[in-house]
Design a protein around this motif. Structure first.
Motif, PDB file in Angstrom:
ATOM      1  N   GLY A 180      54.975  40.857-134.253  1.00  0.00           N
ATOM      2  CA  GLY A 180      54.082  40.234-135.212  1.00  0.00           C
ATOM      3  C   GLY A 180      53.360  41.270-136.057  1.00  0.00           C
ATOM      4  N   THR A 181      52.485  40.790-136.910  1.00  0.00           N
ATOM      5  CA  THR A 181      51.748  41.646-137.835  1.00  0.00           C
ATOM      6  C   THR A 181      50.268  41.661-137.504  1.00  0.00           C
ATOM      7  N   VAL A 182      49.665  42.822-137.548  1.00  0.00           N
ATOM      8  CA  VAL A 182      48.229  42.967-137.304  1.00  0.00           C
ATOM      9  C   VAL A 182      47.475  42.420-138.508  1.00  0.00           C
ATOM     10  N   GLN A 183      46.631  41.446-138.284  1.00  0.00           N
ATOM     11  CA  GLN A 183      45.889  40.825-139.373  1.00  0.00           C
ATOM     12  C   GLN A 183      44.429  40.549-139.038  1.00  0.00           C
ATOM     13  N   ASP A 184      44.171  39.993-137.855  1.00  0.00           N
ATOM     14  CA  ASP A 184      42.830  39.554-137.496  1.00  0.00           C
ATOM     15  C   ASP A 184      41.937  40.749-137.156  1.00  0.00           C
ATOM     16  N   PRO A 185      40.894  41.024-137.962  1.00  0.00           N
ATOM     17  CA  PRO A 185      40.015  42.168-137.671  1.00  0.00           C
ATOM     18  C   PRO A 185      39.257  42.017-136.354  1.00  0.00           C
ATOM     19  N   ALA A 186      39.163  40.797-135.838  1.00  0.00           N
ATOM     20  CA  ALA A 186      38.447  40.574-134.580  1.00  0.00           C
ATOM     21  C   ALA A 186      39.220  41.113-133.378  1.00  0.00           C
ATOM     22  N   THR A 187      40.530  41.345-133.546  1.00  0.00           N
ATOM     23  CA  THR A 187      41.342  41.843-132.435  1.00  0.00           C
ATOM     24  C   THR A 187      42.183  43.067-132.801  1.00  0.00           C
ATOM     25  N   ALA A 188      42.318  43.374-134.078  1.00  0.00           N
ATOM     26  CA  ALA A 188      43.164  44.488-134.537  1.00  0.00           C
ATOM     27  C   ALA A 188      42.745  45.793-133.879  1.00  0.00           C
ATOM     28  N   SER A 189      43.693  46.505-133.302  1.00  0.00           N
ATOM     29  CA  SER A 189      43.425  47.735-132.560  1.00  0.00           C
ATOM     30  C   SER A 189      44.319  48.860-133.069  1.00  0.00           C
ATOM     31  N   GLU A 190      43.983  50.095-132.693  1.00  0.00           N
ATOM     32  CA  GLU A 190      44.670  51.247-133.283  1.00  0.00           C
ATOM     33  C   GLU A 190      44.693  52.412-132.301  1.00  0.00           C
ATOM     34  N   VAL A 191      45.816  53.126-132.265  1.00  0.00           N
ATOM     35  CA  VAL A 191      45.942  54.305-131.410  1.00  0.00           C
ATOM     36  C   VAL A 191      46.502  55.465-132.221  1.00  0.00           C
ATOM     37  N   TRP A 192      45.991  56.650-131.947  1.00  0.00           N
ATOM     38  CA  TRP A 192      46.463  57.867-132.589  1.00  0.00           C
ATOM     39  C   TRP A 192      47.024  58.758-131.485  1.00  0.00           C
ATOM     40  N   PHE A 193      48.338  58.868-131.449  1.00  0.00           N
ATOM     41  CA  PHE A 193      48.991  59.683-130.429  1.00  0.00           C
ATOM     42  C   PHE A 193      48.963  61.156-130.833  1.00  0.00           C
ATOM     43  N   THR A 194      48.763  62.026-129.878  1.00  0.00           N
ATOM     44  CA  THR A 194      48.722  63.462-130.123  1.00  0.00           C
ATOM     45  C   THR A 194      50.026  63.941-130.773  1.00  0.00           C
ATOM     46  N   GLY A 195      49.880  64.751-131.794  1.00  0.00           N
ATOM     47  CA  GLY A 195      51.053  65.286-132.484  1.00  0.00           C
ATOM     48  C   GLY A 195      51.554  64.422-133.617  1.00  0.00           C
ATOM     49  N   LYS A 196      50.992  63.226-133.780  1.00  0.00           N
ATOM     50  CA  LYS A 196      51.404  62.323-134.854  1.00  0.00           C
ATOM     51  C   LYS A 196      50.474  62.470-136.052  1.00  0.00           C
ATOM     52  N   ASP A 197      51.045  62.338-137.242  1.00  0.00           N
ATOM     53  CA  ASP A 197      50.259  62.423-138.468  1.00  0.00           C
ATOM     54  C   ASP A 197      49.645  61.080-138.850  1.00  0.00           C
ATOM     55  N   THR A 198      50.161  60.010-138.249  1.00  0.00           N
ATOM     56  CA  THR A 198      49.656  58.677-138.551  1.00  0.00           C
ATOM     57  C   THR A 198      49.315  57.950-137.254  1.00  0.00           C
ATOM     58  N   THR A 199      48.653  56.813-137.393  1.00  0.00           N
ATOM     59  CA  THR A 199      48.286  56.021-136.229  1.00  0.00           C
ATOM     60  C   THR A 199      49.234  54.842-136.079  1.00  0.00           C
ATOM     61  N   SER A 200      49.156  54.183-134.924  1.00  0.00           N
ATOM     62  CA  SER A 200      49.935  52.986-134.656  1.00  0.00           C
ATOM     63  C   SER A 200      48.961  51.849-134.397  1.00  0.00           C
ATOM     64  N   VAL A 201      49.348  50.627-134.762  1.00  0.00           N
ATOM     65  CA  VAL A 201      48.426  49.499-134.635  1.00  0.00           C
ATOM     66  C   VAL A 201      48.914  48.494-133.594  1.00  0.00           C
ATOM     67  N   ALA A 202      48.024  47.621-133.197  1.00  0.00           N
ATOM     68  CA  ALA A 202      48.347  46.573-132.226  1.00  0.00           C
ATOM     69  C   ALA A 202      47.574  45.319-132.586  1.00  0.00           C
ATOM     70  N   ARG A 203      48.158  44.161-132.309  1.00  0.00           N
ATOM     71  CA  ARG A 203      47.520  42.892-132.673  1.00  0.00           C
ATOM     72  C   ARG A 203      46.247  42.637-131.877  1.00  0.00           C
ATOM     73  N   THR A 204      46.231  43.044-130.604  1.00  0.00           N
ATOM     74  CA  THR A 204      45.074  42.803-129.745  1.00  0.00           C
ATOM     75  C   THR A 204      44.816  44.031-128.882  1.00  0.00           C
ATOM     76  N   PRO A 205      43.642  44.138-128.282  1.00  0.00           N
ATOM     77  CA  PRO A 205      43.381  45.250-127.357  1.00  0.00           C
ATOM     78  C   PRO A 205      44.360  45.274-126.180  1.00  0.00           C
ATOM     79  N   ALA A 206      44.756  44.100-125.679  1.00  0.00           N
ATOM     80  CA  ALA A 206      45.723  44.047-124.581  1.00  0.00           C
ATOM     81  C   ALA A 206      47.063  44.616-125.023  1.00  0.00           C
ATOM     82  N   CYS A 207      47.467  44.308-126.248  1.00  0.00           N
ATOM     83  CA  CYS A 207      48.709  44.862-126.788  1.00  0.00           C
ATOM     84  C   CYS A 207      48.594  46.376-126.968  1.00  0.00           C
ATOM     85  N   LEU A 208      47.416  46.840-127.319  1.00  0.00           N
ATOM     86  CA  LEU A 208      47.210  48.274-127.461  1.00  0.00           C
ATOM     87  C   LEU A 208      47.390  48.975-126.117  1.00  0.00           C
ATOM     88  N   LEU A 209      46.800  48.426-125.058  1.00  0.00           N
ATOM     89  CA  LEU A 209      46.944  49.021-123.737  1.00  0.00           C
ATOM     90  C   LEU A 209      48.413  49.045-123.314  1.00  0.00           C
TER      91      LEU A 209
END
Length: 467
Positions: free
Chosen positions: A364-393
């Motif tokens: 799916g696509t990240v849209q809802d700001p109430a649940t939209a989450s983000e991770v920045w992995f070491t060595g990456k120039d960009t971040t990755s997103v997730a629809r919910t905090p549970a999806c981020l984990l």
């Protein structure tokens, strides 16, 4: 009174000797006061200066008018010394937080040669979450009530001071119930980490800088007061009248810098971190998409209302006198800048930089700001997103990469948090993608547990394992 006399004398001397805002007959010197360490004024300070946008616009203006412009950038640690410089006629345009802005307007009212006006906003948070109270990681305090009789460091007369007062009142206390220690942010941070203070009540970015460094944890979020806080641009009114095209060029440069930051939040955060020494992970918490700071130069009604609510508190401290906000706030320049779009823009309080993109694990696509989450992995120039905090984990747990930093919105307030510092709740009765929920502080998590039987509190490591 003696200080006021000295300041007025300095202002007169500066006017007679240097004529602030002008040099020789063909040169106009523009004195800009900014705060390099205050990351929600970067669009009129650190980032604006680095990009050279204002100087470029003045160069074009100078060619058209046959005038040479020179920009003097003056860095201040906080708003009060910047105001003193404006009173002395040494700064034409400056930026500072809401409480210092009101002090600035009040202190300059009686001096026509340096009278100031608020002409634009830099960054704001409608809930007031730019002010927070933190305590040492091993503190036993879980609410503001636990600070009774304890030493609390804050900047006297700041919006953080007002937030502390409002928060204590909500807890059935007053400022008299704590031992207040008036200190500048860096001094207060040292007092907290050295054990001289039990808590630190401060503004962006100090509380979360300490949290990120593992030296503190969040005790109270200023958003609980539900009173907006912001930083703004003030200008010498006489300078406005003498050089309206320069003020217009400054705000045009601010708009371009704001648009750049909102369109390129990670790139902008890296640059601000490089220039200030503030960890990029902290800068991005505030200035990133769905961040704690919304950057928008337009003057919004809720922000002016918030100034009106803060004014009585500052009057009670004796920090300000009477100040007519209708006269002090002047949206003429920024209204002209945005033209017919101004009313729509000033009424819009949604995040100007929104987190979006495909979720690589949950789909799916990240849209809802109430649940939209983000991770920045070491060595990456960009971040990755997730629809919910549970999806981020789930994304973090499935990745072999090390996490540089991860961000999640609090389940109850949407407050942007460091995922590793959040209080996590497992709710087995919720849908799979919403089963793990982050909260800013334990009392918030406890309230959720009280209405969701079977739920339990987890630390970050356990939350990752429970994905």
């Amino acid at each position: 009174m003696r200080t006021s006399v000295l300041l007025v004398g300095a202002a007169l001397a500066a006017t007679l000797l240097s004529a602030c805002g002008s040099g020789d007959s063909s040169t106009v010197t523009v004195n800009i006061g900014y705060q390099s360490k205050t990351i929600n004024t970067v669009t009129v300070g650190t980032l604006l200066r680095d990009r050279g946008t204002f100087e470029a616009k003045l160069a074009d203006l100078g060619k058209a008018k046959g005038v040479k412009y020179k920009v003097e950038w003056k860095d201040f640690a906080s708003g009060p010394p910047l105001t003193a410089a404006m009173l002395a006629g040494q700064v034409d345009i400056g930026s500072m937080g809401d409480a210092p802005v009101l002090v600035n307007g009040s202190k300059t009212r009686d001096h026509a040669d340096v009278r100031s006006e608020l002409i634009a906003i830099t960054g704001y948070n409608l809930r007031g979450s730019l002010n927070q109270v933190v305590v040492p990681v091993d503190s036993s305090a879980t609410t503001l009530a636990d600070l009774k009789g304890q030493v609390v460091s804050t900047s006297i007369g700041s919006a953080a001071h007002g937030m502390l007062s409002t928060g204590l009142t909500s807890a059935g206390m007053s400022l008299g119930d704590v031992r207040l220690l008036g200190q500048d942010p860096p001094v207060g941070a040292s007092a907290l980490t050295s054990g001289q203070a039990a808590a630190l009540a401060q503004f962006v970015p100090w509380p979360q800088s300490l949290v990120f460094q593992g030296k503190a944890r969040l005790l109270y979020d200023g958003g609980s007061t539900d009173i907006a806080t912001m930083h703004a641009v003030v200008a010498d009114q006489r300078f406005d009248q003498q050089h309206p095209d320069v003020v217009a060029a400054f705000l045009a440069a601010q708009r371009e810098t704001t648009d750049y930051l909102n369109a390129n939040p990670l790139e902008a955060a890296k640059k601000v971190a490089e220039l200030t020494g503030i960890p990029v992970e902290v800068v991005y918490l505030y200035n990133g998409p769905n961040g704690l700071v919304h950057f928008d130069p337009t003057i919004k009604a809720p922000l002016v209302d918030a100034l009106g609510k803060l004014l009585p508190f500052l009057k009670g401290l004796g920090a300000v006198g009477d100040l007519d906000l209708n006269q002090f706030v002047n949206d003429r320049y920024v209204r002209t800048l945005y033209g017919s779009d101004y009313d729509v823009r000033s009424a819009d309080t949604s995040a100007p930089s929104k987190l979006s993109g495909p979720d690589p694990v949950c789909g799916g696509t990240v849209q809802d700001p109430a649940t939209a989450s983000e991770v920045w992995f070491t060595g990456k120039d960009t971040t990755s997103v997730a629809r919910t905090p549970a999806c981020l984990l789930r994304q973090i747990a499935q990745s072999n990469a090390q996490v540089r930093v991860a961000y999640v919105p609090a389940a109850d307030t949407g407050l942007r948090l460091f995922a590793a510092e959040a209080v996590w709740v497992s709710d087995p009765g919720a849908p799979a993608d919403q089963r793990l929920l982050p909260f800013a502080v334990k009392p918030d998590a406890d309230r959720y547990l009280g209405t969701h039987p079977g739920s339990s509190i987890l630390d970050y490591k356990a939350a990752l394992a429970a994905r």
